[in-house]
Scaffold this active site. Structure first.
Site, short mmCIF file in Angstrom:
data_model
loop_
_atom_site.label_atom_id
_atom_site.label_comp_id
_atom_site.label_asym_id
_atom_site.label_seq_id
_atom_site.Cartn_x
_atom_site.Cartn_y
_atom_site.Cartn_z
CG HIS A 37 -32.45 7.78 8.40
ND1 HIS A 37 -31.09 7.92 8.33
CD2 HIS A 37 -32.87 8.68 9.33
CE1 HIS A 37 -30.69 8.86 9.18
NE2 HIS A 37 -31.75 9.34 9.80
CG MET A 184 -26.94 1.57 11.48
SD MET A 184 -27.66 1.23 9.87
CE MET A 184 -26.81 -0.31 9.51
P1 AMP Z 1 -32.45 11.68 12.44
O1 AMP Z 1 -32.16 11.87 10.98
O2 AMP Z 1 -31.25 11.28 13.25
O3 AMP Z 1 -33.21 12.84 13.03
O4 AMP Z 1 -33.42 10.43 12.52
C1 AMP Z 1 -34.64 10.42 11.81
C2 AMP Z 1 -35.47 9.28 12.30
O5 AMP Z 1 -34.76 8.06 12.09
C3 AMP Z 1 -35.77 9.36 13.80
O6 AMP Z 1 -37.11 8.92 14.03
C4 AMP Z 1 -34.77 8.41 14.38
O7 AMP Z 1 -35.16 7.84 15.62
C5 AMP Z 1 -34.70 7.35 13.30
N1 AMP Z 1 -33.45 6.60 13.41
C6 AMP Z 1 -32.19 7.12 13.47
N2 AMP Z 1 -31.29 6.12 13.64
C7 AMP Z 1 -32.00 4.98 13.68
C8 AMP Z 1 -31.64 3.60 13.83
N3 AMP Z 1 -30.39 3.21 13.99
N4 AMP Z 1 -32.63 2.68 13.83
C9 AMP Z 1 -33.93 3.06 13.68
N5 AMP Z 1 -34.32 4.33 13.53
C10 AMP Z 1 -33.38 5.28 13.53
#
Ligand code: AMP
Length: 311
Positions: A37, A184
């Site tokens: 994030h 992650m």
């Molecule tokens: P989430 O909180 O899981 O809904 O993720 C929020 C945003 O962070 C989304 O656009 C995800 O694709 C991105 N995201 C989550 N994990 C990663 C990661 N390991 N690397 C890059 N972006 C991530």
């Protein structure tokens, strides 16, 4: 950094910024922030004047029996992480702020949202597209940042943005991995130490697939088989899908030609019934003029794994 819960307060602050001709960036998240994030927030901070981070565990994208109630939450930790990554404004609404009434309108992105996670989590991407459409309307950002870790989500949002004429640039960012290669994810917090080790088979499978692609393999079935063989040899890992798709349309591909492709994996990682997590990961590659370029992260993670196992 300011923190608001009400969409009206959010709108007021964003409109003030826009009246100063500031470029607005939006980073939608479900919180429990990690460095993946943070990488999105840092990128937005480098490209925008006002960075809005939303923190909202969206009930509409969770199915019955999924982990909406147990999804990890830590608003204080998230505020500190968002601020240090460069956020200017955090939007952390309650469910009733986003859904004051029972929602009757949802966004369905045909084809793109229907395979892979869409097939295994019915309604999931309708929930994602709907909440992102709401966030786009609340914030009216110039740019919105998403991680390629969720490659199908990026494709769904791109297509929705195009089809519904949101005047927003969708920016996709590379997957951030642990030093051992595991992508992650907030859901990694569900893993025991031994489940974390088992989960490395997912990136191992991606790496084996990347290796055969680089060696010239062009049959999707053979590329998928390379990843599947690795996954099936691992204890405690049950693959849900291993599929090669066109990275823009998410449609199946039989033979790799020119274009951008994604090999996507979803797997349940568990030591015992009721433990562990459902994890997703993928490897994106492009073929242009017959030349293959691969997502470096997956290959770089091999160095990480070897370095870890040599210690
Ligand atoms: P989430 O909180 O899981 O809904 O993720 C929020 C945003 O962070 C989304 O656009 C995800 O694709 C991105 N995201 C989550 N994990 C990663 C990661 N390991 N690397 C890059 N972006 C991530």
């Amino acid at each position: 950094m300011k923190v608001v819960a009400a969409p009206r307060d959010l709108r007021t602050l964003v409109r003030d910024a826009r009246s100063r001709r500031e470029v607005i960036g939006l980073v939608p998240t479900m919180g429990y922030l990690h460095d993946g994030h943070a990488s999105l927030i840092r990128r937005a901070a480098g490209e925008c004047d006002l960075v809005v981070v939303s923190i909202f565990v969206n009930p509409l994208q969770f199915g019955a029996g999924e982990d909406f109630d147990s999804y990890p939450r830590d608003l204080d930790g998230d505020l500190a992480a968002a601020e240090s990554a460069g956020a200017d404004l955090v939007f952390a609404p309650d469910v009733s702020d986003v859904y004051p009434d029972e929602i009757k309108t949802t966004v369905h992105v045909g084809i793109v949202s229907e395979g892979l996670c869409g097939a295994h989590r019915p309604g999931h991407f309708d929930g994602v597209a709907t909440v992102v459409a709401k966030l786009f309307n609340f914030v009216e950002p110039d740019r919105a940042y998403f991680g390629n870790k969720d490659a199908q989500q990026v494709a769904v949002i791109r297509r929705m943005t195009h089809d519904l004429n949101f005047p927003i640039e969708v920016v996709d960012c590379p997957t951030v991995r642990e030093p051992d290669g595991l992508a992650m994810s907030s859901r990694n917090s569900y893993l025991s130490a031994s489940e974390h080790t088992s989960a490395l088979a997912i990136v191992g499978g991606l790496r084996d697939a990347a290796t055969v692609v680089l060696a010239g393999e062009r049959s999707s079935a053979a590329i998928e088989a390379a990843a599947r063989t690795h996954l099936e040899a691992a204890a405690g890992v049950s693959p849900e899908y291993v599929e090669l798709r066109d990275a823009l349309t998410m449609e199946p591909v039989e033979t790799i030609g020119e274009g951008r492709f994604v090999l996507a994996i979803a797997a349940r990682v568990a030591d015992r019934p009721g433990s562990g997590a459902r994890l997703i990961d993928n490897f994106v590659f492009a073929v242009k003029g017959g030349k293959v370029s691969v997502d470096e992260g997956v290959l770089a993670s091999a160095a990480g794994v070897e370095a870890t196992s040599r210690e």
